[in-house]
Design an enzyme around this catalytic site. Structure first.
Site, mmCIF file in Angstrom:
data_model
loop_
_atom_site.group_PDB
_atom_site.id
_atom_site.type_symbol
_atom_site.label_atom_id
_atom_site.label_comp_id
_atom_site.label_asym_id
_atom_site.label_seq_id
_atom_site.Cartn_x
_atom_site.Cartn_y
_atom_site.Cartn_z
ATOM 1 N N GLY A 176 -50.971 -19.608 -35.916
ATOM 2 C CA GLY A 176 -51.421 -18.223 -35.840
ATOM 3 C C GLY A 176 -50.686 -17.382 -36.867
ATOM 4 N N GLY A 177 -50.555 -16.102 -36.556
ATOM 5 C CA GLY A 177 -49.891 -15.186 -37.483
ATOM 6 C C GLY A 177 -48.446 -15.576 -37.762
ATOM 7 N N GLY A 411 -54.108 -21.198 -76.247
ATOM 8 C CA GLY A 411 -53.469 -20.191 -75.398
ATOM 9 C C GLY A 411 -52.286 -20.775 -74.651
ATOM 10 N N ALA A 412 -52.380 -22.073 -74.360
ATOM 11 C CA ALA A 412 -51.289 -22.702 -73.616
ATOM 12 C C ALA A 412 -49.986 -22.675 -74.418
ATOM 13 C CB ALA A 412 -51.671 -24.121 -73.242
#
Ligand code: HXC
Length: 521
Positions: A176-177, A411-412
């Site tokens: 859960g949370g 770009g790398a």
């Protein structure tokens, strides 16, 4: 006099009884059940984690004050969590350890308040927080008060982030949370077979999506280590998890104002390794394992890999170089040719930001053909996620050193700690290829017409590829512009790096004033 002694002894005896009662948690039967599940108790875990007799418990006598749903008949001292401070390798830590033997380790008002107390103290005094999680979640009987207690913890996790290291060890249920406290912390270590984490469990999943999964499949250690990336480390059992915690802490400073610990060792600073000269295959398409390079250059046996099973096309972790703690980020040519994709970008970006927050210098080993093409990557946001990595490198102000072992394309090249984004010392091996793109792609663009009209297009293309490789497939053009500081013989990498990080140890660099940045999340 005797009467005085008698009265004092009674008080001492009461205190002893209370402490003994607290130490018993949920009682012998539940302790046995914990052991039967191959789990240590909350206190046994603390005992193993901390230096002998260094643990000082706090709030052992706290308990809930609720009478809802018969809770008044189930009052346990400590309220299901052991908290306090102790030493790990003679350095202070604040610890909480949830006690599953008490109401399933469920979290409510007092349990939550105890955790908040040690977190507040940790942040004020600059000491790491280690949380040993083993809990059925929000204590149902205390209702919304339990939810409030969780939120109180989430806030503190957030405020402590980047101030003191926070480590979560998941040693039982975490559902859960409740998962969001560990998720905000810096590292999650999960124990195989006995721990799981999910927002909604198998029953709800089955109802909603008709998928039938066990807890282990849905949210066990292996799942989170390899599929979701939620877990940074997988441990075989409780002891293994606690050993990983100790080792991890040995690389980290106590807080963001301190330097990481310097731990000298016997590995000679000037050790050279001729094998490094031949480790990168002459054929650029042939893979090799970047971990072999990491092992050869670092102080012996010091590599602690983080996120080992997740996004394996990039390797991150801690090493020591001449005793200094260093964060290493390395493209992995053995997996997907070391390409950058969404998951590897996120993995490396998070690691870089952790290191930068805690003054741990960065070493980048680069062999990257570029970003992974394809609709899957584009539609799932390689743009935003690749930008995370670029952003993380660009904003980092710790010492940053790069060694390009082979490919640095497109770009790398820019992203992987290039000189342009404040790489301090950038080296290349003679095997480096620094260019806009690989030879085949490049000639197909610039020589398309010429290849198409050639008598033998295949032969002409091969010829042009060879020419391009000759011209651009090397580090010397980048070196001629000062984009790399030196081309080095691979065997000398270790002494060169140690010297580089020594030089940079007092580096000061700043970013412009801002409330906080806006990393592309
Ligand atoms: C109160 C709890 C509890 C809880 C377990 N117990 N979880 N008591 N509140 N959340 C108690 C059990 O009643 C039992 O008490 C004891 O702990 C041990 O539990 P068992 O079920 O016997 O153990 P086991 O078979 O190992 O199963 C463990 C478990 C199961 C899978 C965790 O207990 C379970 O499903 N619990 C409920 C989980 C849950 O739904 N929690 C709420 C999640 S929502 P006795 O006296 O019989 O020994 C949540 C929201 C947080 O947490 C939101 C934050 C924002």
């Amino acid at each position: 006099m005797d009467e005085n002694k008698y009265l004092i002894d009674q008080k001492l005896s009461k205190l002893k009884d209370l402490k003994n009662k607290a130490a018993l948690g949920g009682g012998d039967a539940r302790i046995q059940s914990q052991h039967d599940k191959n789990k240590l108790t909350a206190r046994e875990r603390i005992d193993f984690l901390t230096d002998k007799q260094s643990f000082n418990e706090m709030d052992a006598l706290a308990h809930h004050h609720s009478n809802s749903y018969g809770l008044d008949k189930q009052v346990f001292l400590g309220d299901g969590v052991v908290t306090g401070f102790g030493n790990i390798s003679q350095r202070k830590v604040m610890i909480f350890s949830q006690d599953f033997t008490v109401l399933g380790g469920s979290l409510a008002e007092q349990h939550g308040r105890k955790i908040c107390k040690i977190m507040d103290m940790a942040t004020k005094i600059g000491v790491p927080v280690v949380g040993l999680n083993d809990s059925g979640g929000a204590r149902v009987q205390e209702g919304v008060i339990s939810l409030g207690a969780y939120a109180d913890i989430f806030l503190r996790n957030t405020l402590a982030s980047g101030v003191v290291p926070q480590i979560s060890v998941i040693m039982g249920p975490c559902a859960g949370g409740a998962v969001y406290s560990p998720a905000i912390t810096d590292f999650i270590i999960m124990v195989k077979d006995t721990s799981y984490m999910f927002v909604t469990g198998p029953k709800v999943v089955k109802t909603v999506t008709h998928e039938e999964l066990t807890s282990e499949e849905l949210g066990g250690a292996d799942t989170h280590a390899s599929k979701s990336g939620v877990a940074h480390f997988v441990a075989n059992n409780d002891i293994d998890a606690l050993n990983i915690t100790k080792k991890l802490l040995s690389y980290l400073p106590q807080n963001n104002a301190e330097e990481p610990p310097f731990i000298p060792n016997d590995d000679p600073y000037d050790r050279m390794d001729k094998e490094l000269n031949y480790i990168v295959p002459a054929n650029p398409n042939q893979p090799y394992d970047i971990r072999d390079i990491i092992d050869k250059i670092s102080d012996k046996d010091t590599f602690l890999e983080v996120h080992k099973d997740y996004a394996q096309n990039i390797v991150v972790g801690f090493i020591r170089l001449g005793g200094r703690s260093i964060g290493v980020i390395a493209n992995q040519p053995a997996v997907l040719a070391g390409v950058l994709d969404i998951n590897s970008s996120k993995k490396a970006a998070r690691f870089i930001r952790f290191c930068d927050a805690f003054n741990i210098p960065l070493l980048t080993l680069e062999d990257v053909p570029g970003f992974l093409p394809g609709s899957d990557q584009e539609w799932n946001g390689i743009i935003t996620n690749g930008a995370k990595l670029l952003f993380a490198y660009s904003e980092a102000t710790v010492p940053k050193v790069t060694v390009i072992t082979r490919k640095a394309y497109g770009g790398a090249y820019d992203v992987m700690n290039s000189k342009h984004i404040r790489g301090d010392l950038n080296y290349a091996w003679p095997t480096a290829e620094i260019a806009v793109m690989g030879a085949k792609g490049a000639v197909e663009i610039i020589f398309k017409k010429e290849i198409d009209s050639a008598a033998d297009p295949v032969a002409r293309e091969d010829e042009l590829i060879n020419e391009y490789n000759e011209k651009f497939g090397n580090p010397y053009i980048a070196a001629s512009y000062g984009y790399i500081d030196d081309v080095i013989e691979p065997s000398r990498t270790r002494p060169i790096l140690i010297e580089a990080f020594n030089l940079l140890q007092n580096k000061v660099d700043k970013n412009p004033y801002k409330k906080h940045d806006n990393i592309p999340l």
